[in-house]
Design an enzyme around this catalytic site. Sequence first.
Site, short mmCIF file in Angstrom:
data_model
loop_
_atom_site.label_atom_id
_atom_site.label_comp_id
_atom_site.label_asym_id
_atom_site.label_seq_id
_atom_site.Cartn_x
_atom_site.Cartn_y
_atom_site.Cartn_z
CG ASP A 103 -1.02 -6.30 4.21
OD1 ASP A 103 -1.30 -5.30 3.52
OD2 ASP A 103 -1.78 -6.75 5.08
CG HIS B 7 -3.47 -10.52 4.13
ND1 HIS B 7 -4.74 -11.00 4.22
CD2 HIS B 7 -3.58 -9.22 3.75
CE1 HIS B 7 -5.58 -10.02 3.90
NE2 HIS B 7 -4.90 -8.94 3.61
CG HIS C 7 -8.91 -8.27 3.37
ND1 HIS C 7 -7.91 -7.55 3.98
CD2 HIS C 7 -9.83 -8.53 4.34
CE1 HIS C 7 -8.22 -7.38 5.27
NE2 HIS C 7 -9.37 -7.97 5.51
CG ASP D 13 -5.76 -5.90 0.69
OD1 ASP D 13 -6.09 -6.93 1.30
OD2 ASP D 13 -4.89 -5.12 1.10
CG HIS E 282 -1.76 -1.22 1.39
ND1 HIS E 282 -3.01 -1.30 0.83
CD2 HIS E 282 -1.54 -2.42 1.99
CE1 HIS E 282 -3.54 -2.49 1.10
NE2 HIS E 282 -2.66 -3.19 1.80
CG HIS F 15 -1.31 3.06 9.24
ND1 HIS F 15 -2.30 3.64 8.47
CD2 HIS F 15 -1.55 1.71 9.22
CE1 HIS F 15 -3.10 2.69 8.01
NE2 HIS F 15 -2.67 1.52 8.43
ZN LIG Z 1 -5.80 -7.12 3.33
#
Ligand SMILES: [Zn+2]
Length: 440
Positions: free
Chosen positions: A310, A237, A184, A157, A67, A314
Amino acid sequence: MKILIKNGRLIDPANGRDGDYDLLIEKGKVQAVDRRGRISGSGVQNAKILDAQNSVVAPGFMDMHVHFREPGFEYKETLETGCQSAAAGGFTSVAVMPNTDPVNDNRSVTDYILKKARAQGIVNVYVIGAITRQSQGQKLTDMGELREAGVIAFSDDGRPVMNSELMRRAFEYSRMFGLPCIQHSEMLDLTRGGCMNEGRVSTELGLRGMPTEAEDIMIHRDIALLEKTGGRLHVAHISSAEAVELVRRAKERNLPVTAEAAPHHFVLTDNAVRGYDTNTKMNPPLRAQRDVDAVRQGLKDGTIDIIATDHAPHDPVDKQVEYDHACFGIVGLETALPLTLGLVRDGVLSLPQAIEKLTSRPAAIFHLEGGSLKEGKPADIVIFDPEAEYIIDVEQFRSKSKNSPFHGWNVRGKVMHTLVGGKMVYSAASKQTPGARNRT
Ligand SMILES: [Zn+2]
Protein backbone atom coordinates in the site's frame (compact mmCIF):
# COMPACT_ATOMS: atom_id res chain seq x y z
CA MET A 1 24.67 -10.61 -22.58
CA LYS A 2 24.98 -13.48 -20.13
CA ILE A 3 25.05 -13.24 -16.35
CA LEU A 4 25.91 -16.12 -14.04
CA ILE A 5 24.63 -15.68 -10.49
CA LYS A 6 26.82 -17.84 -8.26
CA ASN A 7 27.23 -18.89 -4.66
CA GLY A 8 23.81 -17.79 -3.41
CA ARG A 9 21.01 -19.61 -1.63
CA LEU A 10 18.34 -19.82 -4.30
CA ILE A 11 14.77 -19.84 -3.04
CA ASP A 12 12.10 -20.34 -5.69
CA PRO A 13 8.86 -21.46 -4.02
CA ALA A 14 6.99 -21.81 -7.34
CA ASN A 15 9.34 -24.62 -8.35
CA GLY A 16 10.05 -26.05 -4.93
CA ARG A 17 13.71 -25.05 -4.93
CA ASP A 18 15.63 -23.96 -1.86
CA GLY A 19 19.37 -24.53 -1.74
CA ASP A 20 22.76 -23.90 -3.27
CA TYR A 21 21.97 -23.26 -6.91
CA ASP A 22 23.60 -21.15 -9.59
CA LEU A 23 21.49 -19.39 -12.19
CA LEU A 24 22.42 -18.40 -15.73
CA ILE A 25 20.68 -15.52 -17.47
CA GLU A 26 20.77 -15.23 -21.23
CA LYS A 27 18.83 -12.87 -23.49
CA GLY A 28 16.83 -11.60 -20.52
CA LYS A 29 15.55 -15.02 -19.54
CA VAL A 30 16.45 -17.68 -17.02
CA GLN A 31 18.58 -19.98 -19.15
CA ALA A 32 19.64 -22.56 -16.58
CA VAL A 33 19.36 -23.32 -12.88
CA ASP A 34 21.59 -26.01 -11.42
CA ARG A 35 23.43 -27.09 -8.29
CA ARG A 36 26.37 -24.92 -7.31
CA GLY A 37 29.26 -25.20 -9.78
CA ARG A 38 27.36 -27.37 -12.25
CA ILE A 39 26.69 -24.69 -14.85
CA SER A 40 29.98 -24.63 -16.73
CA GLY A 41 31.61 -25.11 -20.10
CA SER A 42 30.99 -23.09 -23.23
CA GLY A 43 27.55 -22.04 -22.03
CA VAL A 44 29.01 -19.70 -19.43
CA GLN A 45 31.87 -18.34 -21.51
CA ASN A 46 31.84 -14.54 -21.50
CA ALA A 47 29.18 -14.52 -18.82
CA LYS A 48 29.41 -11.72 -16.30
CA ILE A 49 29.71 -13.24 -12.83
CA LEU A 50 27.47 -11.96 -10.07
CA ASP A 51 28.65 -13.26 -6.72
CA ALA A 52 25.67 -13.82 -4.42
CA GLN A 53 27.63 -15.11 -1.45
CA ASN A 54 25.74 -14.66 1.85
CA SER A 55 22.71 -13.71 -0.17
CA VAL A 56 19.38 -15.15 -1.16
CA VAL A 57 18.51 -15.30 -4.85
CA ALA A 58 14.76 -15.19 -5.37
CA PRO A 59 12.17 -14.26 -7.96
CA GLY A 60 11.71 -10.47 -7.97
CA PHE A 61 9.04 -9.35 -5.52
CA MET A 62 5.58 -8.39 -6.77
CA ASP A 63 3.61 -5.66 -5.01
CA MET A 64 -0.04 -5.70 -5.98
CA HIS A 65 -0.93 -2.48 -4.15
CA VAL A 66 0.95 0.75 -4.85
CA HIS A 67 0.01 4.37 -5.52
CA PHE A 68 2.37 6.05 -7.96
CA ARG A 69 0.38 9.32 -8.19
CA GLU A 70 0.84 9.84 -11.92
CA PRO A 71 -1.08 11.36 -13.61
CA GLY A 72 -2.11 14.22 -11.36
CA PHE A 73 0.03 14.24 -8.23
CA GLU A 74 3.55 14.08 -9.64
CA TYR A 75 4.88 16.18 -6.76
CA LYS A 76 4.34 13.12 -4.51
CA GLU A 77 5.59 10.40 -6.85
CA THR A 78 5.90 9.74 -10.56
CA LEU A 79 5.84 6.46 -12.41
CA GLU A 80 9.59 6.83 -12.73
CA THR A 81 10.40 7.53 -9.07
CA GLY A 82 7.87 4.92 -7.99
CA CYS A 83 9.53 2.32 -10.19
CA GLN A 84 12.97 3.32 -8.87
CA SER A 85 11.66 2.89 -5.35
CA ALA A 86 10.25 -0.52 -6.27
CA ALA A 87 13.57 -1.63 -7.75
CA ALA A 88 15.43 -0.47 -4.64
CA GLY A 89 13.01 -2.53 -2.53
CA GLY A 90 13.59 -5.69 -4.57
CA PHE A 91 10.30 -5.45 -6.45
CA THR A 92 10.27 -6.28 -10.14
CA SER A 93 6.51 -5.95 -10.64
CA VAL A 94 3.95 -3.58 -9.18
CA ALA A 95 0.24 -2.97 -9.68
CA VAL A 96 -0.80 0.68 -9.56
CA MET A 97 -4.09 1.72 -8.02
CA PRO A 98 -6.42 3.94 -10.05
CA ASN A 99 -6.83 6.91 -7.66
CA THR A 100 -4.85 9.29 -9.84
CA ASP A 101 -6.16 12.52 -11.38
CA PRO A 102 -7.85 11.76 -13.67
CA VAL A 103 -8.93 8.51 -12.04
CA ASN A 104 -8.01 5.46 -14.11
CA ASP A 105 -11.59 4.66 -15.05
CA ASN A 106 -11.17 4.40 -18.83
CA ARG A 107 -8.95 3.11 -21.57
CA SER A 108 -7.09 6.36 -22.23
CA VAL A 109 -5.70 6.62 -18.69
CA THR A 110 -4.76 2.93 -18.67
CA ASP A 111 -3.02 3.36 -22.04
CA TYR A 112 -1.17 6.42 -20.79
CA ILE A 113 0.18 4.67 -17.69
CA LEU A 114 1.17 1.49 -19.51
CA LYS A 115 2.88 3.37 -22.32
CA LYS A 116 4.81 5.62 -19.99
CA ALA A 117 5.86 2.79 -17.68
CA ARG A 118 7.01 0.65 -20.60
CA ALA A 119 9.04 3.48 -22.08
CA GLN A 120 10.91 3.81 -18.79
CA GLY A 121 11.47 0.08 -18.59
CA ILE A 122 12.48 -0.05 -14.94
CA VAL A 123 10.09 -2.58 -13.40
CA ASN A 124 6.94 -4.24 -14.76
CA VAL A 125 3.93 -2.04 -14.13
CA TYR A 126 0.47 -3.58 -14.04
CA VAL A 127 -2.62 -1.45 -13.91
CA ILE A 128 -5.76 -1.71 -11.79
CA GLY A 129 -8.89 -0.07 -13.21
CA ALA A 130 -11.61 1.67 -11.20
CA ILE A 131 -14.84 -0.11 -10.35
CA THR A 132 -16.95 3.05 -10.52
CA ARG A 133 -16.57 6.19 -12.61
CA GLN A 134 -14.14 8.56 -10.97
CA SER A 135 -14.34 6.11 -8.07
CA GLN A 136 -17.35 8.05 -6.89
CA GLY A 137 -19.45 5.00 -6.22
CA GLN A 138 -22.33 6.07 -8.47
CA LYS A 139 -21.95 4.27 -11.79
CA LEU A 140 -19.87 1.32 -12.91
CA THR A 141 -17.00 1.95 -15.27
CA ASP A 142 -16.90 0.19 -18.63
CA MET A 143 -15.13 -2.78 -17.10
CA GLY A 144 -15.00 -4.59 -20.44
CA GLU A 145 -13.16 -1.70 -22.05
CA LEU A 146 -10.74 -1.52 -19.12
CA ARG A 147 -10.08 -5.22 -19.41
CA GLU A 148 -9.34 -4.88 -23.11
CA ALA A 149 -6.97 -2.03 -22.28
CA GLY A 150 -5.08 -4.46 -20.05
CA VAL A 151 -6.10 -3.91 -16.43
CA ILE A 152 -5.44 -6.91 -14.18
CA ALA A 153 -8.08 -6.16 -11.53
CA PHE A 154 -10.69 -3.61 -10.49
CA SER A 155 -10.71 -1.42 -7.40
CA ASP A 156 -11.84 1.95 -6.08
CA ASP A 157 -9.07 1.74 -3.47
CA GLY A 158 -8.93 4.67 -1.14
CA ARG A 159 -12.70 4.58 -1.37
CA PRO A 160 -14.89 1.59 -0.65
CA VAL A 161 -17.79 0.71 -2.95
CA MET A 162 -20.63 1.52 -0.54
CA ASN A 163 -23.51 0.73 -2.89
CA SER A 164 -24.24 -2.99 -2.55
CA GLU A 165 -26.15 -3.23 -5.81
CA LEU A 166 -23.19 -1.77 -7.73
CA MET A 167 -20.84 -4.12 -5.93
CA ARG A 168 -23.02 -7.06 -6.82
CA ARG A 169 -22.85 -6.12 -10.49
CA ALA A 170 -19.10 -5.55 -10.24
CA PHE A 171 -18.72 -9.14 -8.98
CA GLU A 172 -20.81 -10.36 -11.91
CA TYR A 173 -18.39 -8.68 -14.32
CA SER A 174 -15.52 -9.99 -12.26
CA ARG A 175 -16.82 -13.51 -12.85
CA MET A 176 -17.37 -12.88 -16.55
CA PHE A 177 -13.90 -11.43 -17.08
CA GLY A 178 -12.04 -13.65 -14.64
CA LEU A 179 -10.48 -10.62 -12.93
CA PRO A 180 -10.59 -9.94 -9.18
CA CYS A 181 -12.30 -7.00 -7.49
CA ILE A 182 -10.04 -5.52 -4.83
CA GLN A 183 -12.00 -3.93 -2.02
CA HIS A 184 -10.85 -1.23 0.36
CA SER A 185 -13.22 -2.43 3.07
CA GLU A 186 -14.60 0.43 5.13
CA MET A 187 -18.15 1.40 6.04
CA LEU A 188 -17.78 5.15 5.75
CA ASP A 189 -20.64 6.02 8.09
CA LEU A 190 -18.67 4.34 10.88
CA THR A 191 -15.37 6.07 10.18
CA ARG A 192 -16.35 9.59 9.16
CA GLY A 193 -14.03 12.12 10.78
CA GLY A 194 -11.85 9.38 12.24
CA CYS A 195 -8.09 9.46 11.99
CA MET A 196 -6.88 6.43 13.98
CA ASN A 197 -8.08 3.09 15.34
CA GLU A 198 -10.94 3.35 17.80
CA GLY A 199 -9.90 2.02 21.17
CA ARG A 200 -8.16 2.83 24.41
CA VAL A 201 -5.37 4.79 22.71
CA SER A 202 -7.73 7.00 20.67
CA THR A 203 -9.65 7.80 23.85
CA GLU A 204 -6.47 8.70 25.69
CA LEU A 205 -5.20 10.87 22.85
CA GLY A 206 -8.57 12.53 22.26
CA LEU A 207 -8.55 11.59 18.58
CA ARG A 208 -11.63 10.36 16.77
CA GLY A 209 -11.52 6.63 16.16
CA MET A 210 -12.26 4.32 13.25
CA PRO A 211 -13.71 1.07 14.62
CA THR A 212 -12.74 -2.34 13.26
CA GLU A 213 -16.45 -3.04 12.59
CA ALA A 214 -16.21 -0.63 9.66
CA GLU A 215 -13.83 -3.07 8.00
CA ASP A 216 -15.56 -6.23 9.17
CA ILE A 217 -19.06 -5.29 8.00
CA MET A 218 -17.97 -4.57 4.45
CA ILE A 219 -16.00 -7.80 4.17
CA HIS A 220 -19.03 -9.62 5.52
CA ARG A 221 -21.23 -7.94 2.90
CA ASP A 222 -18.85 -8.65 0.05
CA ILE A 223 -18.59 -12.32 0.99
CA ALA A 224 -22.39 -12.52 1.14
CA LEU A 225 -22.66 -10.99 -2.34
CA LEU A 226 -19.90 -13.15 -3.76
CA GLU A 227 -21.59 -16.32 -2.59
CA LYS A 228 -24.43 -15.66 -5.07
CA THR A 229 -22.65 -13.87 -7.89
CA GLY A 230 -19.38 -15.74 -8.17
CA GLY A 231 -16.45 -13.64 -9.31
CA ARG A 232 -13.41 -12.94 -7.19
CA LEU A 233 -12.88 -10.84 -4.09
CA HIS A 234 -9.43 -9.73 -3.02
CA VAL A 235 -9.45 -7.98 0.35
CA ALA A 236 -6.94 -5.12 0.39
CA HIS A 237 -4.80 -4.34 3.44
CA ILE A 238 -6.66 -6.51 5.96
CA SER A 239 -6.13 -5.20 9.48
CA SER A 240 -8.72 -6.39 11.98
CA ALA A 241 -8.92 -9.69 13.87
CA GLU A 242 -12.57 -10.28 12.93
CA ALA A 243 -11.85 -9.53 9.28
CA VAL A 244 -9.14 -12.20 9.25
CA GLU A 245 -11.61 -14.65 10.79
CA LEU A 246 -14.26 -13.79 8.16
CA VAL A 247 -11.82 -14.50 5.34
CA ARG A 248 -10.73 -17.71 7.06
CA ARG A 249 -14.31 -18.96 7.24
CA ALA A 250 -15.04 -17.94 3.65
CA LYS A 251 -12.01 -19.91 2.51
CA GLU A 252 -13.19 -22.93 4.48
CA ARG A 253 -16.33 -22.78 2.37
CA ASN A 254 -14.16 -22.60 -0.77
CA LEU A 255 -15.36 -19.15 -1.71
CA PRO A 256 -13.11 -17.29 -4.17
CA VAL A 257 -11.68 -14.87 -1.60
CA THR A 258 -8.05 -13.85 -1.18
CA ALA A 259 -6.45 -11.25 1.08
CA GLU A 260 -3.34 -9.17 1.50
CA ALA A 261 -1.67 -7.57 4.53
CA ALA A 262 0.66 -4.59 4.59
CA PRO A 263 3.87 -4.70 6.66
CA HIS A 264 2.81 -1.82 8.93
CA HIS A 265 -0.24 -3.85 9.97
CA PHE A 266 1.85 -6.78 11.14
CA VAL A 267 4.58 -4.67 12.73
CA LEU A 268 2.96 -1.69 14.47
CA THR A 269 0.03 -1.17 16.83
CA ASP A 270 -1.94 2.01 17.49
CA ASN A 271 0.47 2.67 20.35
CA ALA A 272 2.74 4.13 17.66
CA VAL A 273 0.29 7.03 17.29
CA ARG A 274 1.13 8.29 20.79
CA GLY A 275 3.80 10.66 19.52
CA TYR A 276 1.30 12.15 17.06
CA ASP A 277 3.70 11.35 14.22
CA THR A 278 1.50 11.72 11.14
CA ASN A 279 3.54 8.96 9.49
CA THR A 280 1.59 6.57 11.71
CA LYS A 281 -1.64 7.66 10.04
CA MET A 282 -2.94 5.32 7.39
CA ASN A 283 -6.21 3.75 6.31
CA PRO A 284 -7.06 1.22 7.61
CA PRO A 285 -5.38 2.58 10.73
CA LEU A 286 -2.82 0.83 12.90
CA ARG A 287 -4.87 -1.47 15.10
CA ALA A 288 -4.63 -2.99 18.59
CA GLN A 289 -2.27 -5.79 19.58
CA ARG A 290 -4.94 -8.49 19.21
CA ASP A 291 -5.52 -7.40 15.61
CA VAL A 292 -1.79 -7.44 14.84
CA ASP A 293 -1.58 -10.91 16.37
CA ALA A 294 -4.52 -12.05 14.22
CA VAL A 295 -2.95 -10.67 11.04
CA ARG A 296 0.27 -12.52 11.84
CA GLN A 297 -1.67 -15.71 12.52
CA GLY A 298 -3.56 -15.19 9.25
CA LEU A 299 -0.29 -14.91 7.37
CA LYS A 300 0.98 -18.03 9.07
CA ASP A 301 -2.01 -20.27 8.38
CA GLY A 302 -2.49 -19.01 4.81
CA THR A 303 -5.71 -17.07 5.40
CA ILE A 304 -3.78 -14.01 4.22
CA ASP A 305 -2.31 -14.93 0.86
CA ILE A 306 0.09 -12.13 0.08
CA ILE A 307 2.05 -9.20 1.42
CA ALA A 308 1.46 -5.86 -0.34
CA THR A 309 2.80 -2.50 0.77
CA ASP A 310 0.00 0.00 0.00
CA HIS A 311 2.89 2.33 -0.93
CA ALA A 312 1.22 5.74 -0.56
CA PRO A 313 3.63 8.65 -1.06
CA HIS A 314 2.74 12.05 0.38
CA ASP A 315 4.45 15.41 0.32
CA PRO A 316 5.49 17.11 3.62
CA VAL A 317 2.67 19.61 3.01
CA ASP A 318 0.18 16.74 3.40
CA LYS A 319 1.86 15.31 6.48
CA GLN A 320 3.36 18.19 8.46
CA VAL A 321 0.00 19.26 9.81
CA GLU A 322 -2.13 18.37 12.82
CA TYR A 323 -2.77 14.67 13.12
CA ASP A 324 -6.43 14.76 12.21
CA HIS A 325 -5.73 16.88 9.12
CA ALA A 326 -2.88 14.80 7.71
CA CYS A 327 -3.30 12.59 4.64
CA PHE A 328 -3.58 8.85 5.17
CA GLY A 329 -0.77 6.59 4.01
CA ILE A 330 2.93 5.80 4.09
CA VAL A 331 5.58 4.76 1.58
CA GLY A 332 6.37 1.07 1.83
CA LEU A 333 8.40 -0.31 -1.06
CA GLU A 334 11.84 0.29 0.44
CA THR A 335 11.07 -1.08 3.89
CA ALA A 336 8.99 -4.16 2.98
CA LEU A 337 11.84 -6.66 2.87
CA PRO A 338 13.37 -6.06 6.32
CA LEU A 339 9.93 -5.84 7.94
CA THR A 340 8.84 -9.09 6.30
CA LEU A 341 12.07 -10.78 7.38
CA GLY A 342 11.07 -9.83 10.91
CA LEU A 343 8.20 -12.31 10.53
CA VAL A 344 10.75 -14.97 9.65
CA ARG A 345 12.89 -14.20 12.69
CA ASP A 346 9.78 -14.28 14.89
CA GLY A 347 8.91 -17.75 13.57
CA VAL A 348 5.65 -16.62 11.94
CA LEU A 349 6.78 -17.63 8.44
CA SER A 350 9.65 -19.63 7.03
CA LEU A 351 11.84 -17.73 4.58
CA PRO A 352 10.40 -19.61 1.57
CA GLN A 353 6.86 -18.88 2.82
CA ALA A 354 7.66 -15.19 3.14
CA ILE A 355 9.10 -15.14 -0.38
CA GLU A 356 6.07 -17.02 -1.70
CA LYS A 357 3.78 -14.27 -0.38
CA LEU A 358 5.84 -11.71 -2.28
CA THR A 359 6.24 -13.68 -5.52
CA SER A 360 4.39 -16.78 -6.69
CA ARG A 361 1.18 -16.20 -4.70
CA PRO A 362 0.52 -12.73 -6.11
CA ALA A 363 1.42 -14.03 -9.58
CA ALA A 364 -1.14 -16.82 -9.23
CA ILE A 365 -3.93 -14.65 -7.82
CA PHE A 366 -3.59 -12.00 -10.52
CA HIS A 367 -2.61 -14.38 -13.34
CA LEU A 368 0.72 -12.68 -13.97
CA GLU A 369 3.94 -13.86 -15.46
CA GLY A 370 6.78 -13.68 -12.95
CA GLY A 371 7.20 -15.00 -9.46
CA SER A 372 9.13 -17.99 -10.79
CA LEU A 373 12.73 -18.83 -11.70
CA LYS A 374 11.87 -21.67 -14.05
CA GLU A 375 14.06 -21.98 -17.13
CA GLY A 376 12.62 -19.83 -19.90
CA LYS A 377 10.94 -17.32 -17.59
CA PRO A 378 11.92 -13.63 -17.66
CA ALA A 379 14.96 -13.03 -15.47
CA ASP A 380 13.12 -10.92 -12.86
CA ILE A 381 15.31 -11.54 -9.84
CA VAL A 382 16.14 -10.08 -6.44
CA ILE A 383 19.36 -10.79 -4.60
CA PHE A 384 19.28 -9.83 -0.93
CA ASP A 385 21.43 -10.28 2.12
CA PRO A 386 19.01 -11.38 4.86
CA GLU A 387 21.45 -10.59 7.67
CA ALA A 388 22.84 -7.22 6.56
CA GLU A 389 22.08 -4.74 9.30
CA TYR A 390 21.48 -1.04 8.78
CA ILE A 391 19.45 1.93 9.92
CA ILE A 392 16.52 2.99 7.77
CA ASP A 393 17.08 6.52 6.51
CA VAL A 394 14.21 8.02 4.53
CA GLU A 395 16.64 10.46 2.91
CA GLN A 396 18.14 7.47 1.13
CA PHE A 397 14.80 6.43 -0.37
CA ARG A 398 14.47 6.60 -4.11
CA SER A 399 10.81 7.40 -3.69
CA LYS A 400 10.04 11.08 -4.06
CA SER A 401 8.28 10.97 -0.71
CA LYS A 402 9.73 10.24 2.72
CA ASN A 403 6.60 9.57 4.77
CA SER A 404 7.61 6.48 6.70
CA PRO A 405 7.23 5.69 10.40
CA PHE A 406 10.28 3.41 10.16
CA HIS A 407 12.89 6.16 9.81
CA GLY A 408 15.72 5.45 12.23
CA TRP A 409 14.79 1.80 12.77
CA ASN A 410 17.63 -0.64 13.02
CA VAL A 411 16.76 -3.51 10.70
CA ARG A 412 18.21 -6.55 8.99
CA GLY A 413 17.74 -7.56 5.36
CA LYS A 414 19.12 -5.54 2.48
CA VAL A 415 18.48 -5.67 -1.25
CA MET A 416 21.81 -6.03 -3.07
CA HIS A 417 20.65 -6.31 -6.69
CA THR A 418 17.39 -6.20 -8.59
CA LEU A 419 17.17 -7.44 -12.16
CA VAL A 420 14.23 -7.09 -14.53
CA GLY A 421 14.36 -9.09 -17.75
CA GLY A 422 18.02 -9.74 -17.05
CA LYS A 423 18.78 -6.02 -16.81
CA MET A 424 20.22 -4.63 -13.58
CA VAL A 425 17.78 -1.97 -12.39
CA TYR A 426 19.22 -1.55 -8.89
CA SER A 427 22.46 -2.31 -7.11
CA ALA A 428 23.15 -1.39 -3.52
CA ALA A 429 26.72 -0.42 -4.33
CA SER A 430 25.73 2.03 -7.03
CA LYS A 431 22.94 3.62 -5.04
CA GLN A 432 24.48 7.07 -4.94
CA THR A 433 24.40 7.64 -8.67
CA PRO A 434 25.29 11.25 -9.39
CA GLY A 435 22.30 13.48 -9.84
CA ALA A 436 19.86 10.74 -8.97
CA ARG A 437 18.57 12.57 -5.96
CA ASN A 438 18.68 16.00 -4.48
CA ARG A 439 19.61 16.09 -0.85
CA THR A 440 18.17 19.17 0.78
ZN1 LIG B 1 -6.97 1.27 0.57
